[in-house]
Design a protein around this motif. Structure first.
Motif, mmCIF file in Angstrom:
data_model
loop_
_atom_site.group_PDB
_atom_site.id
_atom_site.type_symbol
_atom_site.label_atom_id
_atom_site.label_comp_id
_atom_site.label_asym_id
_atom_site.label_seq_id
_atom_site.Cartn_x
_atom_site.Cartn_y
_atom_site.Cartn_z
ATOM 1 N N GLU A 123 4.941 120.016 -11.717
ATOM 2 C CA GLU A 123 5.172 120.558 -12.903
ATOM 3 C C GLU A 123 6.144 121.836 -12.801
ATOM 4 O O GLU A 123 6.715 121.737 -13.498
ATOM 5 C CB GLU A 123 4.001 120.837 -13.645
ATOM 6 N N ALA A 124 5.780 122.709 -11.742
ATOM 7 C CA ALA A 124 6.730 123.680 -11.678
ATOM 8 C C ALA A 124 7.903 123.497 -11.160
ATOM 9 O O ALA A 124 9.024 123.964 -11.736
ATOM 10 C CB ALA A 124 5.847 124.688 -10.703
ATOM 11 N N LEU A 125 8.118 122.478 -10.021
ATOM 12 C CA LEU A 125 9.341 122.117 -9.526
ATOM 13 C C LEU A 125 10.284 121.444 -10.802
ATOM 14 O O LEU A 125 11.475 121.618 -10.990
ATOM 15 C CB LEU A 125 9.374 121.059 -8.519
ATOM 16 N N LEU A 126 9.459 120.553 -11.562
ATOM 17 C CA LEU A 126 10.291 119.946 -12.645
ATOM 18 C C LEU A 126 10.785 120.855 -13.684
ATOM 19 O O LEU A 126 11.820 120.801 -14.270
ATOM 20 C CB LEU A 126 9.276 118.743 -13.308
ATOM 21 N N ARG A 127 10.008 121.796 -14.224
ATOM 22 C CA ARG A 127 10.239 122.891 -14.884
ATOM 23 C C ARG A 127 11.543 123.790 -14.475
ATOM 24 O O ARG A 127 12.536 123.823 -15.154
ATOM 25 C CB ARG A 127 9.103 123.777 -15.199
ATOM 26 N N TYR A 128 11.411 124.103 -13.203
ATOM 27 C CA TYR A 128 12.526 124.918 -12.686
ATOM 28 C C TYR A 128 14.051 124.217 -12.523
ATOM 29 O O TYR A 128 14.977 124.849 -12.695
ATOM 30 C CB TYR A 128 12.097 125.677 -11.393
ATOM 31 N N ALA A 129 13.600 122.916 -12.078
ATOM 32 C CA ALA A 129 14.772 122.001 -12.028
ATOM 33 C C ALA A 129 15.485 121.664 -13.322
ATOM 34 O O ALA A 129 16.577 120.952 -13.242
ATOM 35 C CB ALA A 129 14.521 120.777 -11.084
ATOM 36 N N ALA A 130 14.938 121.629 -14.423
ATOM 37 C CA ALA A 130 15.325 121.236 -15.625
ATOM 38 C C ALA A 130 16.680 121.473 -16.027
ATOM 39 O O ALA A 130 17.589 120.696 -16.525
ATOM 40 C CB ALA A 130 14.255 121.498 -16.770
ATOM 41 N N ASP A 131 17.298 122.735 -15.463
ATOM 42 C CA ASP A 131 18.634 123.310 -15.730
ATOM 43 C C ASP A 131 19.562 123.062 -14.532
ATOM 44 O O ASP A 131 20.676 123.381 -14.890
ATOM 45 C CB ASP A 131 18.392 124.481 -16.181
ATOM 46 N N CYS A 132 18.996 122.171 -13.614
ATOM 47 C CA CYS A 132 20.144 121.887 -12.405
ATOM 48 C C CYS A 132 20.900 120.814 -12.935
ATOM 49 O O CYS A 132 20.315 119.791 -13.444
ATOM 50 C CB CYS A 132 19.244 121.795 -11.403
ATOM 51 N N PRO A 133 22.258 121.034 -12.514
ATOM 52 C CA PRO A 133 23.188 119.689 -12.900
ATOM 53 C C PRO A 133 22.733 118.470 -12.091
ATOM 54 O O PRO A 133 23.221 117.357 -12.926
ATOM 55 C CB PRO A 133 24.554 120.509 -12.517
ATOM 56 N N ASN A 134 22.413 118.315 -10.938
ATOM 57 C CA ASN A 134 22.227 117.002 -10.417
ATOM 58 C C ASN A 134 20.938 116.918 -9.892
ATOM 59 O O ASN A 134 20.563 117.494 -8.908
ATOM 60 C CB ASN A 134 22.947 116.909 -9.269
ATOM 61 N N PRO A 135 19.813 115.977 -10.493
ATOM 62 C CA PRO A 135 18.671 115.752 -10.050
ATOM 63 C C PRO A 135 18.555 115.102 -9.282
ATOM 64 O O PRO A 135 17.222 114.975 -8.601
ATOM 65 C CB PRO A 135 17.797 115.391 -11.568
ATOM 66 N N ASN A 136 19.573 114.258 -8.619
ATOM 67 C CA ASN A 136 19.354 113.233 -7.318
ATOM 68 C C ASN A 136 19.330 113.900 -5.990
ATOM 69 O O ASN A 136 19.998 115.135 -5.834
ATOM 70 C CB ASN A 136 20.584 112.353 -7.529
ATOM 71 N N LEU A 137 18.419 113.588 -4.855
ATOM 72 C CA LEU A 137 18.151 114.112 -3.669
ATOM 73 C C LEU A 137 18.624 113.122 -2.644
ATOM 74 O O LEU A 137 18.163 111.709 -3.158
ATOM 75 C CB LEU A 137 16.844 114.908 -3.556
ATOM 76 N N ALA A 138 19.279 113.316 -1.561
ATOM 77 C CA ALA A 138 19.277 112.454 -0.586
ATOM 78 C C ALA A 138 18.544 112.959 0.612
ATOM 79 O O ALA A 138 18.818 114.405 0.895
ATOM 80 C CB ALA A 138 20.734 112.129 -0.227
ATOM 81 N N PHE A 139 18.041 112.452 1.443
ATOM 82 C CA PHE A 139 17.171 112.926 2.731
ATOM 83 C C PHE A 139 17.057 111.810 3.644
ATOM 84 O O PHE A 139 17.260 110.463 3.271
ATOM 85 C CB PHE A 139 15.798 113.545 2.161
ATOM 86 N N GLU A 140 16.730 112.086 4.880
ATOM 87 C CA GLU A 140 16.453 111.271 5.886
ATOM 88 C C GLU A 140 14.794 111.512 6.308
ATOM 89 O O GLU A 140 14.526 112.431 6.475
ATOM 90 C CB GLU A 140 17.358 111.126 7.087
ATOM 91 N N ARG A 141 14.187 110.114 6.196
ATOM 92 C CA ARG A 141 12.787 110.282 6.720
ATOM 93 C C ARG A 141 12.683 110.698 8.231
ATOM 94 O O ARG A 141 13.510 110.247 8.974
ATOM 95 C CB ARG A 141 12.107 108.989 6.443
ATOM 96 N N ALA A 142 11.724 111.496 8.415
ATOM 97 C CA ALA A 142 11.434 111.987 9.777
ATOM 98 C C ALA A 142 10.891 110.845 10.656
ATOM 99 O O ALA A 142 10.213 109.883 9.993
ATOM 100 C CB ALA A 142 10.625 113.155 9.715
#
Length: 51
Positions: A31-50
């Motif tokens: 919930e905190a991450l969603l709240r803080y990220a609400a104003d970020c311009p790009n909610p998409n993330l890319a990552f490689e699985r370890a």
């Protein structure tokens, strides 16, 4: 408070790291991450699985 771009990058790296290593967060963290990220311009993330 850091500049918005830095704030958003930190949140993105936090989430990508959790996903990469298969770590879970509790409901309060989500919930905190969603709240803080609400104003970020790009909610998409890319990552490689370890391996």
């Amino acid at each position: 408070m850091p500049a918005p771009a830095v704030h958003c990058r930190y949140i993105g790296e936090w989430v990508a790291t959790k996903h990469r290593w298969g770590l879970e967060g509790d409901q309060a963290e989500r919930e905190a991450l969603l709240r803080y990220a609400a104003d970020c311009p790009n909610p998409n993330l890319a990552f490689e699985r370890a391996s």
